[in-house]
Every structure is written in structure tokens, then in C-alpha cells.
Design a protein around this motif. Structure first.
Motif, mmCIF file in Angstrom:
data_model
loop_
_atom_site.group_PDB
_atom_site.id
_atom_site.type_symbol
_atom_site.label_atom_id
_atom_site.label_comp_id
_atom_site.label_asym_id
_atom_site.label_seq_id
_atom_site.Cartn_x
_atom_site.Cartn_y
_atom_site.Cartn_z
ATOM 1 N N LEU A 275 26.450 64.630 -22.149
ATOM 2 C CA LEU A 275 27.563 63.821 -22.210
ATOM 3 C C LEU A 275 28.752 64.247 -21.102
ATOM 4 O O LEU A 275 29.597 63.430 -20.823
ATOM 5 N N GLY B 281 21.849 63.830 -24.948
ATOM 6 C CA GLY B 281 23.117 63.428 -24.618
ATOM 7 C C GLY B 281 23.162 62.578 -23.386
ATOM 8 O O GLY B 281 24.153 61.835 -23.298
ATOM 9 N N SER C 237 24.455 57.704 -32.051
ATOM 10 C CA SER C 237 24.713 58.293 -30.769
ATOM 11 C C SER C 237 25.419 59.529 -30.592
ATOM 12 O O SER C 237 26.386 59.802 -31.277
ATOM 13 N N ARG D 37 27.782 60.392 -28.438
ATOM 14 C CA ARG D 37 29.134 60.452 -28.114
ATOM 15 C C ARG D 37 29.594 60.199 -29.473
ATOM 16 O O ARG D 37 31.038 60.416 -29.608
ATOM 17 N N ALA E 103 30.248 63.287 -31.405
ATOM 18 C CA ALA E 103 31.397 63.958 -30.722
ATOM 19 C C ALA E 103 32.544 63.563 -31.444
ATOM 20 O O ALA E 103 33.564 64.350 -31.809
#
Length: 338
Positions: free
Chosen positions: A208, A268, A320, A322, A325
Motif C-alpha cells: 500500500l 497490498g 481490501s 486498504r 488498514a
């Protein structure tokens, strides 16, 4: 009194099986490496190389290989089990009648078995009907390519039988490989299993575009949730500050040589699980499967493991990275040691 170890069978000719076979041969043992594929065994014996896994490593003359399990196991004082965690029980069933009575059984697989939720030493004891103190566990910051290149490292040999651990310690000590003994089998195994899952998370963060602060945070909080699970299951908390805990975790989460970290980085960057697997020649990182069994083990014991749970949802439920996170950062705030 456990006899000294002179002859060793290493069952599995992948990167780590080959590297550790080299270590034991360099330590003066007579080593036979078993490979499922006859061509690999022939290459190792005749050319002293395993080109598919460690192409730059020259293997010592006292290391031979065979695709005949019976030939590998005959007369072995120690049997090193270097096959993937989720295939260990199946392989043991095939080898059970061939294993020398009383031989030290050494687990190098790092995972928790799907379904049974057994640690690998428990799988070995159950599948082979042997006492737990006949099984030792090897764990630490031991990236196969670096060990094969004789770069200095240390490891932990965990066994409830101290004499057996010390015999194995003597059998694999070299000028580049330093083994320590430990009696905390539970802690060493959980550290080795959980670090693969945390390494997937670190790889996803790297994919990411996140940096060292994020990696350090995941390593530290990953260690905290691993230690919580370990304490609940009876491990010594000090183990997680040692080579089989923090040491192995840092190496696996930080190195580009780590399959789990590399696999996570692909996800990622947007690869699906199938895409990431295809890009690694069909090999699945151990943490992809272990995250499911570790998550279930934690739930069964009422232990909160948010990073492990998030990795599971990315790998198996389509979350996902993202979003993962964001959800981890959005969790309820609390004191660090609560």
C-alpha cells in the motif's frame, strides 16, 4: 540418556529443508535428504546443488539425497520434518511404519493445523503415537537463503526433554549457526506460526506504500497479540522476547526473502489471492492458511487478535487491504498493556 546424533534424515527438500540439511552436514552429521522428486534427489547427490531452491549454494559431500523414504529413514538418530504444516499429518501417515524407534523428531513447520487446531508438535505426537518429549521444535530468524550462504544466525531448539534438546543442539552447531535450547515448546511454536500471519500484514502495508513506522507498529502489536494467545495456552511470556518470538518475527516481517511478506505485498498492490499465488509459482505462503486456524484457536480461547482477524478477512473474505488498514486504525482506543 539420549544417544548422540550421528545420522540424520531430513524429510523435505525445499529451501529450508535443504538449508538445514547443510547445517547438520557442516556440523559433522551424516545427512540424507529426502525429496519427493527423484530428479531433485539425483541433482543433490551428484551435483551437490538444489537448483530449484538454493541455486547458489554448494552442498557438502556428506549430504546425500534420495526419493526413497525408507532409505532416508533407516538408521536415523534424528528425523527432521521439513514439509508444509498443512501436509504434515498426511506425510507422517506414509512414514509412520518406517521411522526408527526412539529417534528424535524435529519439527520445522510453522503453523496450526486446520480443523484440529493442533500445533505441529501435537500433530506429530498424535499421528505417530509417540510421547511429546520425543518431539523437538526448531524456530528462529532462519531465512533459508541466508543460512545457505552461511551468514551468522541463531535459533531455538525447544523440547520438554532437556537431554534430547542438548543432543540436537550439539548436532547442528556450526561457526555460522548457533542453537539455544528452551523447554517452552508452546511459546516457540506459536511464535513461529503467528509471525507468518503478521508478515502478511506487513507485506500488505508495504504494498500500500506505507513505510517503516507502519511496519514497526504491526510487528509490535502483532507480537502483543501473539503473546496474549501464548499466555492463555500456557507459554512462557519471555519466549516471545527471544529468538523464536521477536527474532523470527522481525526477520519474517522485514526481509524481502520472506515468502509471507512478499505474498502480502502483492495483495497490498492489488493482486487477488489467486494472482499472488500464480506469481509465486503456485506456492502459497504458510500464513494464508494458518491465519484461519490461528483465528479460530484465538476465538475458542477468548483471545483478541485483531491483526490476525484482519489478515484472514483479506485472504478469505475479500476485504481490501486498504480497508483493513483503516479498520485497524479505527479500533477503540485503550491503554497499551490492557
Amino acid at each position: 540418556m539420549v544417544q548422540s546424533i550421528g545420522r540424520v534424515a531430513v524429510m523435505g527438500s525445499g529451501s529450508w529443508g535443504t538449508a538445514f540439511a547443510k547445517v547438520m552436514a557442516d556440523a559433522g552429521r551424516d545427512v540424507v535428504l529426502w525429496s519427493r522428486r527423484a530428479a531433485v534427489a539425483e541433482e543433490i547427490t551428484r551435483q551437490h546443488r538444489n537448483g530449484g531452491y538454493l541455486p547458489d549454494v554448494i552442498l557438502p559431500d556428506n549430504l546425500t539425497a534420495t526419493s526413497d523414504a525408507a532409505a532416508a529413514l533407516t538408521g536415523a538418530d534424528a528425523v527432521v520434518l521439513a514439509v508444509p504444516s498443512q501436509t504434515l499429518r498426511e506425510n507422517l501417515a506414509a512414514w509412520r511404519s518406517l521411522l526408527p524407534t526412539g529417534a528424535t523428531l524435529v519439527s520445522t513447520a510453522k503453523g496450526v493445523e486446520l480443523g484440529s487446531l493442533n500445533r505441529m508438535s501435537e500433530v506429530i505426537a498424535d499421528a505417530l503415537a509417540v510421547p511429546a518429549d520425543q518431539v523437538a521444535v526448531l524456530s528462529g530468524p532462519n531465512l533459508a537463503k541466508e543460512v545457505g550462504a552461511e551468514q551468522p544466525t541463531a535459533t531455538v531448539i525447544a523440547c520438554s526433554d532437556v537431554d534430547r534438546a542438548e543432543a540436537l543442539q550439539h548436532a547442528c552447531s556450526t561457526n555460522y549457526f548457533r542453537p539455544y535450547t528452551n523447554t517452552d515448546v508452546i511459546g516457540c511454536e506459536l511464535g513461529g506460526a503467528c509471525k507468518n500471519v503478521i508478515a502478511l500484514a506487513c507485506g500488505m502495508a508495504d504494498g500500500l506504500g506505507f513505510g517503516d513506522n507502519t511496519t514497526a507498529t504491526l510487528i509490535t502489536r502483532g507480537l502483543a497479540e501473539t503473546a496474549r494467545l501464548g499466555a492463555t495456552l500456557g507459554a512462557d511470556p519471555l519466549t516471545f522476547a527471544g529468538l523464536a518470538g521477536l527474532g523470527d518475527l522481525v526477520a519474517t516481517c522485514s526481509s524481502p526473502l520472506s515468502r509471507n511478506r512478499t505474498f502480502g505485498a502483492r495483495m497490498g498492490r492489488g493482486d487477488s489471492l489467486t494472482d499472488a499465488q500464480a506469481a509465486t509459482n503456485g506456492q502459497v505462503a504458510e500464513g494464508v492458511k494458518s491465519c484461519a486456524s490461528i483465528r479460530e484457536l484465538a476465538a475458542r480461547n477468548g483471545v483478541e487478535m485483531p491483526i490476525t482477524d484482519s489478515v484472514y478477512r483479506v485472504c478469505h473474505q475479500g476485504l481490501s487491504p486498504r480497508v483493513m488498514a483503516a479498520q485497524l486504525l479505527g479500533r477503540a482506543r485503550k491503554a497499551e498493556w490492557s
